[in-house]
Design a protein around this motif. Structure first.
Motif, short mmCIF file in Angstrom:
data_model
loop_
_atom_site.label_atom_id
_atom_site.label_comp_id
_atom_site.label_asym_id
_atom_site.label_seq_id
_atom_site.Cartn_x
_atom_site.Cartn_y
_atom_site.Cartn_z
N ASP A 99 1.06 -0.90 -0.12
CA ASP A 99 0.11 -0.10 -0.54
C ASP A 99 0.45 1.17 -0.44
O ASP A 99 0.35 2.45 0.08
CB ASP A 99 -0.97 0.25 1.47
CG ASP A 99 -1.77 -1.16 1.34
OD1 ASP A 99 -2.57 -1.83 0.61
OD2 ASP A 99 -1.50 -2.74 2.24
N ARG A 118 3.03 1.55 -10.66
CA ARG A 118 1.50 1.44 -10.37
C ARG A 118 0.31 1.41 -11.80
O ARG A 118 0.03 0.77 -11.22
CB ARG A 118 1.42 1.93 -9.31
CG ARG A 118 2.18 2.32 -7.90
CD ARG A 118 1.78 1.02 -6.79
NE ARG A 118 0.29 1.11 -6.54
CZ ARG A 118 -0.61 0.20 -5.47
NH1 ARG A 118 -0.19 -0.65 -5.26
NH2 ARG A 118 -1.07 0.37 -5.09
N TYR A 172 -1.80 5.43 -2.96
CA TYR A 172 -0.67 5.39 -2.41
C TYR A 172 0.24 5.91 -1.48
O TYR A 172 0.93 7.69 -1.97
CB TYR A 172 -0.19 4.88 -2.98
CG TYR A 172 1.10 3.77 -3.83
CD1 TYR A 172 0.71 2.06 -3.36
CD2 TYR A 172 2.28 4.06 -3.71
CE1 TYR A 172 2.20 1.18 -3.66
CE2 TYR A 172 3.42 3.25 -4.16
CZ TYR A 172 3.34 2.07 -3.77
OH TYR A 172 4.20 1.43 -3.23
#
Length: 202
Positions: free
Chosen positions: A112, A135, A145
């Motif tokens: 995360d 990502r 994030y």
């Protein structure tokens, strides 16, 4: 940054779940694969297989945090019908640390957020956009994030502004190491801390 492969996933999951419950889900787990081989030898853990061990741990821990009864049969861990209490009311955010190719791939695909090893602002100008682009290419969101980037140079308002524009969500200041130097006097260190507090802490 917690050296996760030195631990067992049940132990780690229980400890982190307790912290999440006690903190009302304000806890994030920053972790890395580790770099000090002697440390692994003291625990009897194979240093050269730590990446695979870590990946299995993340799978197991996430399942345990859902409150499920978990069975897992991998290369490193064998579990049958295991659950933990307490378990958090929402997933514990995983913040992958490190700068190796494997660490960055793990942070992009399985975490995360990312916790940098300490970078200059010039390095972050390349590193952070590349991380966020990876990502996107993986079909994963960049919004929400976490990009936590300690700076290995003095923290200034201009640096913080630029880091924020790059996509850095948080930083860590090492004031005595980079801001003023380890040989500074006590009075100089106190003055530096007062200045940082006045400029950055609201």
């Amino acid at each position: 940054i917690y050296v996760l492969p030195l631990r067992h996933p049940i132990e780690a999951a229980k400890n982190m779940a307790t912290l999440a419950v006690l903190s009302d889900n304000r806890f994030m787990l920053g972790f890395g694969a580790g770099w000090l081989q002697e440390e692994f030898e003291q625990f009897g853990v194979d240093f050269h297989r730590r990446g695979g061990r870590l990946d299995e741990m993340l799978t197991i821990m996430r399942a345990l945090w859902r409150g499920e009864e978990v069975s897992f049969h991998g290369e490193h861990f064998q579990l049958d019908d295991v659950n933990i209490r307490p378990y958090p009311s929402k997933p514990v955010p995983l913040i992958g640390g490190g700068h190796s190719g494997a660490a960055l791939r793990r942070a992009v695909r399985s975490c995360d957020g990312w916790y940098g090893p300490g970078n200059t602002l010039a390095e972050l100008r390349t590193q952070v956009p590349a991380l966020l682009q990876a990502r996107r290419e993986a079909g994963l969101p960049t919004e929400g994030y976490e990009v936590i980037a300690p700076l290995t140079e003095p923290l200034t308002p201009d640096a913080v502004t630029e880091m924020s524009a790059l996509g850095v969500t948080a930083t860590v200041s090492y004031p005595f190491l980079f801001g003023i130097g380890p040989d500074a006097s006590l009075a100089q260190k106190k003055a530096y801390m007062d200045d940082v507090a006045a400029r950055f802490i609201q």
